[in-house]
Each structure stands twice: as C-alpha cells, then as structure tokens.
Write a protein that holds these residues in place. Structure first.
Motif, mmCIF file in Angstrom:
data_model
loop_
_atom_site.group_PDB
_atom_site.id
_atom_site.type_symbol
_atom_site.label_atom_id
_atom_site.label_comp_id
_atom_site.label_asym_id
_atom_site.label_seq_id
_atom_site.Cartn_x
_atom_site.Cartn_y
_atom_site.Cartn_z
ATOM 1 N N CYS A 358 0.837 -1.207 0.000
ATOM 2 C CA CYS A 358 0.000 0.000 0.000
ATOM 3 C C CYS A 358 0.865 1.247 0.000
ATOM 4 O O CYS A 358 0.360 2.359 0.207
ATOM 5 C CB CYS A 358 -0.955 -0.008 1.194
ATOM 6 S SG CYS A 358 -0.142 -0.113 2.811
ATOM 7 N N GLY A 359 2.187 1.070 -0.217
ATOM 8 C CA GLY A 359 3.051 2.220 -0.403
ATOM 9 C C GLY A 359 3.951 2.542 0.770
ATOM 10 O O GLY A 359 4.178 1.713 1.663
ATOM 11 N N GLY A 418 0.344 -5.936 9.663
ATOM 12 C CA GLY A 418 1.126 -5.914 8.444
ATOM 13 C C GLY A 418 2.606 -5.952 8.738
ATOM 14 O O GLY A 418 3.028 -6.146 9.881
ATOM 15 N N HIS A 419 3.383 -5.762 7.687
ATOM 16 C CA HIS A 419 4.834 -5.693 7.858
ATOM 17 C C HIS A 419 5.392 -4.632 6.924
ATOM 18 O O HIS A 419 4.692 -4.119 6.048
ATOM 19 C CB HIS A 419 5.492 -7.052 7.588
ATOM 20 C CG HIS A 419 5.372 -7.524 6.167
ATOM 21 N ND1 HIS A 419 4.374 -8.372 5.746
ATOM 22 C CD2 HIS A 419 6.117 -7.263 5.049
ATOM 23 C CE1 HIS A 419 4.507 -8.622 4.460
ATOM 24 N NE2 HIS A 419 5.552 -7.956 4.008
ATOM 25 N N MET A 420 6.657 -4.301 7.139
ATOM 26 C CA MET A 420 7.346 -3.301 6.328
ATOM 27 C C MET A 420 8.619 -3.930 5.795
ATOM 28 O O MET A 420 9.306 -4.660 6.517
ATOM 29 C CB MET A 420 7.667 -2.071 7.191
ATOM 30 C CG MET A 420 8.256 -0.891 6.431
ATOM 31 S SD MET A 420 8.710 0.484 7.538
ATOM 32 C CE MET A 420 7.104 1.032 8.111
ATOM 33 N N ASP A 421 8.926 -3.676 4.517
ATOM 34 C CA ASP A 421 10.169 -4.224 3.984
ATOM 35 C C ASP A 421 11.330 -3.297 4.319
ATOM 36 O O ASP A 421 11.154 -2.263 4.991
ATOM 37 C CB ASP A 421 10.056 -4.512 2.482
ATOM 38 C CG ASP A 421 9.911 -3.256 1.624
ATOM 39 O OD1 ASP A 421 10.224 -2.147 2.108
ATOM 40 O OD2 ASP A 421 9.482 -3.385 0.457
ATOM 41 N N VAL A 426 5.009 -0.645 2.986
ATOM 42 C CA VAL A 426 4.122 -1.284 3.948
ATOM 43 C C VAL A 426 3.205 -2.265 3.231
ATOM 44 O O VAL A 426 2.690 -1.980 2.144
ATOM 45 C CB VAL A 426 3.286 -0.231 4.709
ATOM 46 C CG1 VAL A 426 2.291 -0.895 5.659
ATOM 47 C CG2 VAL A 426 4.206 0.714 5.482
ATOM 48 N N TYR A 427 2.991 -3.424 3.883
ATOM 49 C CA TYR A 427 2.104 -4.463 3.350
ATOM 50 C C TYR A 427 1.106 -4.830 4.434
ATOM 51 O O TYR A 427 1.485 -5.219 5.537
ATOM 52 C CB TYR A 427 2.910 -5.704 2.945
ATOM 53 C CG TYR A 427 3.919 -5.456 1.844
ATOM 54 C CD1 TYR A 427 3.664 -5.850 0.534
ATOM 55 C CD2 TYR A 427 5.134 -4.818 2.116
ATOM 56 C CE1 TYR A 427 4.586 -5.621 -0.482
ATOM 57 C CE2 TYR A 427 6.059 -4.582 1.108
ATOM 58 C CZ TYR A 427 5.784 -4.986 -0.191
ATOM 59 O OH TYR A 427 6.692 -4.746 -1.180
ATOM 60 N N ILE A 428 -0.185 -4.676 4.123
ATOM 61 C CA ILE A 428 -1.228 -5.043 5.077
ATOM 62 C C ILE A 428 -1.513 -6.536 4.911
ATOM 63 O O ILE A 428 -1.785 -7.007 3.808
ATOM 64 C CB ILE A 428 -2.520 -4.239 4.835
ATOM 65 C CG1 ILE A 428 -2.225 -2.735 4.921
ATOM 66 C CG2 ILE A 428 -3.606 -4.636 5.830
ATOM 67 C CD1 ILE A 428 -3.393 -1.870 4.519
#
Length: 546
Positions: A358-359, A418-421, A426-428
C-alpha cells in the motif's frame, strides 16, 4: 468538549505564543477573490461559481447564527450529495461549529444514535429521509431544530429558504485554534458502535497540504474532480483538497452510480482526478463506456478503503494509463498513512511492481510495525501498523475508554496487521478485529449479528467476511435456528433493519456453532468449519440454505 487523546509538554517547557490557525472556510473567501466567476461546484445542469458558493455560505451562516448556532455547536447533516451539503460544510467551518455528516445509507435508528452521541444542536436532513428526521427528533435531547434539504414536508424551513432570507449578509470567520474541532468523522473502529473521531482545523490544514503533496501534486484551478462517493467521508476530504486549489468539484446528477454518465462528465469537463474505492474503479474500467469516451485528461485516479486485486490493477492501468494512486489511511488519520504514487504502479509484474504493497509513509507521517508491547519490529516481521504525525485525529469525542485503547506512547494503533520491507514499503496482511471491507465500506459483524438475533427463530449467529472478486469481501452469516427458517425469510427480515450494503450475501444454518474451550465463538473456527463443509464454494450461488 473533551477531545484530546494523547499529548506531552514541549521540550524545555516552552509553549507557542499562539496556536491560532486558518479557519478552513477561508478557502472559499480566497477562491471568491481570485476565481470568483470560475465554477466551484457542478451538479447536473446547475453550476455555482466560487463567488456564489461563498455568498451562499455566508447567508447560511447568518441563518444558523440567528437560530443559535455558534462556535463548538454540532450540526448533524444527513444528505445525499448535493449543492446544499457542499455549502453546509463551509458554513459549519466559518461559524467555528462542527460539521457532523452521516452516511446517507444508514437506517433511522442509526442516525438517531449519531445525533444523540454527538450532542447535535441542529439537523440538516435531505427531504428523502422523513423517517430519519422523525427518529432524530424523538431520540435527541439536544436538538433544537431540523431544516430540510430539498423537497419534502418536514422541518421548520429549508436550506434554500434560509439562504434566501439572509442573502447578502456577511459573517466573519470564527477565530479558531489548531485543536478546535471542525468535523466529527464517524468511524466504528473495532467495536462496531459508531464513534465520533474529532478532526480539527489545524489537523485538516495539514491533511489538505499532505493530500496536495502526495496524492494530486501539481493541482491548480485548471483541474477538475469527479465525485463518485458520498461527501460525508473520504470524498468530502478530497473535495476540501480541491477547494484549496480553486478547482471545481463535479457531482453525479443522481445518487445512482451511472458509469456511462461518469465517463461523459469526465470528457465534458476534462476531469483530471477521481477519488474512489477499488470496487468502483473495477466497475469503471470494465464498463464499455471506458472505450467510448475521451478520458485522456485524467492524471490521478485515487483509490483507497480496501486492497485491490493485482489483476484488477493491471486492467485499470491498461485502460487508463499510469494514473493510479493508492493510499492507506483510516478516518482517524484522515487517509494520511501511506501512498503508492502513479510512478510506482507497474502494469507488468516484477520487482518494481511492489505487488501487495500500500506504499510508503506519507509526507510528515511516521509508521511503525509494533508488537503487543509497543516495540518496533524488524523488516518483514508482522505486527500492528501504528502511526504518528499531524494528520492523527484529536481523539474520540467523549470516549476516554476508546482513546486509551487506540493510543500507546503517542502512537495511534490502527488495528491493522502488516509488515514493512527494508525500503519502508508497507504491506497489510490482516486485521486485528473481525471487521471486513466490502466495496470500500467497513462492515462490523457484531452490529449485524445483533440484528439477526432479534429474529425469533434465531438462537445464535456469527457473521464474517470472505474474499470476493467484485466487492473485495462479502458477508456470510452462520446461524443456529430454533425452528425452520430459510435465507429468503431472514434476508427479508433484515432488509428493514440494516442498509443493503451491510446485508450478508449468504445465510447458512448449523445445528451449533463451533466454540472455544471458554465458550466463545472464534471467527476462525467458523471459517474453518465453512471450509471443511465446502460451503464457501456456494457463497456466490443464489438459492436457499445449504
């Protein structure tokens, strides 16, 4: 009015000399000066110039003030998109009052609850909703008057009459501080019971600036925006953003979503941006009208409210070009959490496509993935998405318990997982609550379950969301019946109790619901049982109970 949720003394004990900020209604004043004869609002065949909108807002302010509305008073607005609703927002802002819009699809008892919980003093109600006006008048202890928007037979006057009676009068913008409320944005959070998220003049000033920077960069008075969603929520925020630039807002002529008409308006008015949700965007690009009208003017097609399937992204990019902008944001953060801009939307799969993301953090906003102890997690570790920054709301109105649950060490807890790379994308991956999103609308199972349980034949009920290629997610109800009952009977019973968009797609009947060792009914166990019985394969198949 108690609104503050979290705060701390400035370093060294220093305090600002003043916290006064611009009243948001000043956008209209500025547009009337600079772009007075240019259109500010277009609705069907009717156009209002910025000068006309400013004058109408002043007149409505004078009328409301004569009826006792002043700074801090709440004005409840239940209306379909129309010119009067547009004007009511700025009238509330100019008076220093609080705009309290509702989703026009809500039922009368739901709007009555919002009137009571917000302490609304005035009610502006569309003429199509006499039952809502009656319910609010019956339940509210603070309501002093109801005015009608459009045709009908209720209310002590209409907005048109009120504006006409005070035409030519000027009302100075109320002096407002950064933390003065301007908008109650209703959101249910994780409890299923609507709460008023308090948006303030200072916060919204930042939100407008942030949207202009991250969502529609380079916008000017030469732009134009088509509204395809209710102004009561995200579309209203987007309309405020375009007003800040002096660009016109174009409303669909009716509440019905007419895709051919939408593309006709895009071509006619050279629309440059649209705010929508994935479901509507999917409908737009799969309709024949997308190939029958010129939409080359579009630069930013913004979607939010739910994840978008990758294949749908590809279709939209193929039809519209590289104009998609995704953002993630809750009402409590007024849409300002992350953004995936146009240049990061790739039609072809590959490392640059950022599939499922999601950016990245919005300008001026910080995002952290935290565990249950509030500790920040490492890249790719799953936790709760938390956020800090000037776009975070002031708190829930008169709800200290909800505020205590939603804030931790100054961070707002979104309830999304979610997580963050390593690069900050960000990924929900899920939600902490059972809430699901259908067609961009948050659906809270407990509310529907309670209505189902009022049916005399139903002993137990569990509602959950399941994936759907059209709506993102749709609702499924699993019930335990005391006597024979079928889907059609239960759906007909609920039709008068909940809005259509909240109606479960299917109703299944079990002899008993799966329960935990504590006697609870975890949704994951219900979902597992549906999977085990193969019933999810029937979710989109019409018919009776399975």
């Amino acid at each position: 009015m108690t609104t503050s949720a979290a705060g701390a003394e400035p370093a060294g004990g220093l305090k600002p000399v003043t916290t006064r900020v611009m009243n948001l209604a000043h956008f209209l004043t500025r547009n009337a000066r600079r772009f007075g004869d240019r259109p500010g609002l277009i609705w069907g065949e009717r156009q209002w110039s910025w000068r006309e909108l400013d004058a109408a807002t002043h007149a409505l302010c004078a009328a409301l003030a004569a009826r006792g509305i002043g700074k801090g008073d709440r004005i409840l607005v239940h209306s379909k998109n129309c010119g009067e609703m547009f004007v009511s927002m700025f009238a509330a802002f100019r008076l220093g009052a609080v705009w309290v819009p509702t989703n026009f699809r809500l039922m009368p008892d739901e709007v009555a609850y919002l009137a009571t919980s917000s302490g609304a003093k005035g009610f502006l109600c569309h003429g199509d909703f006499p039952d809502h006006a009656a319910a609010v008048a019956k339940e509210s202890k603070t309501l002093q008057f109801t005015w009608r928007i459009g045709a009908g037979s209720f209310g002590e006057t209409t907005l048109t009459e009120a504006i006409a009676a005070h035409r030519g009068q000027r009302v100075p913008d109320a002096v407002v501080d950064r933390d003065d409320p301007c908008w109650f944005f209703f959101t249910s959070g994780t409890t299923g019971r609507s709460k008023a998220a308090v948006l303030t003049h200072g916060q919204m000033g930042f939100v407008v600036t942030n949207h202009l920077a991250d969502l529609v960069p380079g916008s000017t008075e030469a732009d134009a925006s088509l509204v395809v969603a209710p102004l009561s929520h995200g579309a209203g925020v987007h309309q405020l953003v375009l007003t800040a630039r002096g660009a016109p807002t174009i409303l669909l002529p009716t509440e019905r979503f007419d895709i051919d008409e939408a593309f006709r308006l895009i071509e006619k008015h050279r629309v440059t941006n649209i705010f929508t949700v994935p479901t509507i965007l999917k409908m737009l690009v799969e309709h024949p009208a997308v190939d029958q009208h010129d939409h080359s003017s579009l630069r930013h097609v913004i979607y939010a409210g739910a994840p978008m399937y990758r294949e749908d992204q590809k279709t939209a990019l193929a039809k519209l070009g590289k104009v998609l902008v995704q953002y993630f944001g809750l009402g409590e953060v007024t849409g300002n959490i992350t953004v995936l801009p146009t240049y990061l939307h790739e039609e072809e799969d590959g490392p640059q496509a950022r599939i499922g993301s999601c950016g990245v953090e919005r300008t001026g906003i910080q995002v952290a993935i935290q565990n249950d102890a509030g500790e920040e997690l490492k890249p790719f570790e799953t936790g709760e998405i938390c956020v800090i920054g000037p776009a975070v709301f002031a708190g829930y109105y008169e709800n200290p318990e909800a505020n205590a649950k939603s804030f931790r060490s100054g961070w707002f807890r979104t309830g999304d997982l979610g997580h963050m790379d390593e690069e900050g994308f960000v990924y929900i991956t899920g939600r902490a609550s059972d809430m699901y999103i259908s067609g961009g609308s948050n659906i809270y199972p407990r509310e529907i379950e309670e209505k189902i349980l009022t049916h005399p034949a139903i002993a137990e009920a569990a509602v959950l969301g399941v994936p759907d290629a059209v709506w993102g997610e749709i609702g499924v109800a699993v019930c335990v019946a005391r006597r024979p009952v079928d889907e059609n009977e239960l759906a007909g019973y609920l039709a008068e109790k909940i809005p259509r968009y909240k109606m479960p797609k299917r109703f299944f009947f079990f002899e008993e619901l799966p329960k935990s060792g504590y006697g609870k009914v975890p949704k994951r166990l219900v979902r597992d049982e549906l999977e085990r019985r193969g019933l999810l394969d029937f979710v989109r198949t019409p018919g009776g109970s399975v």
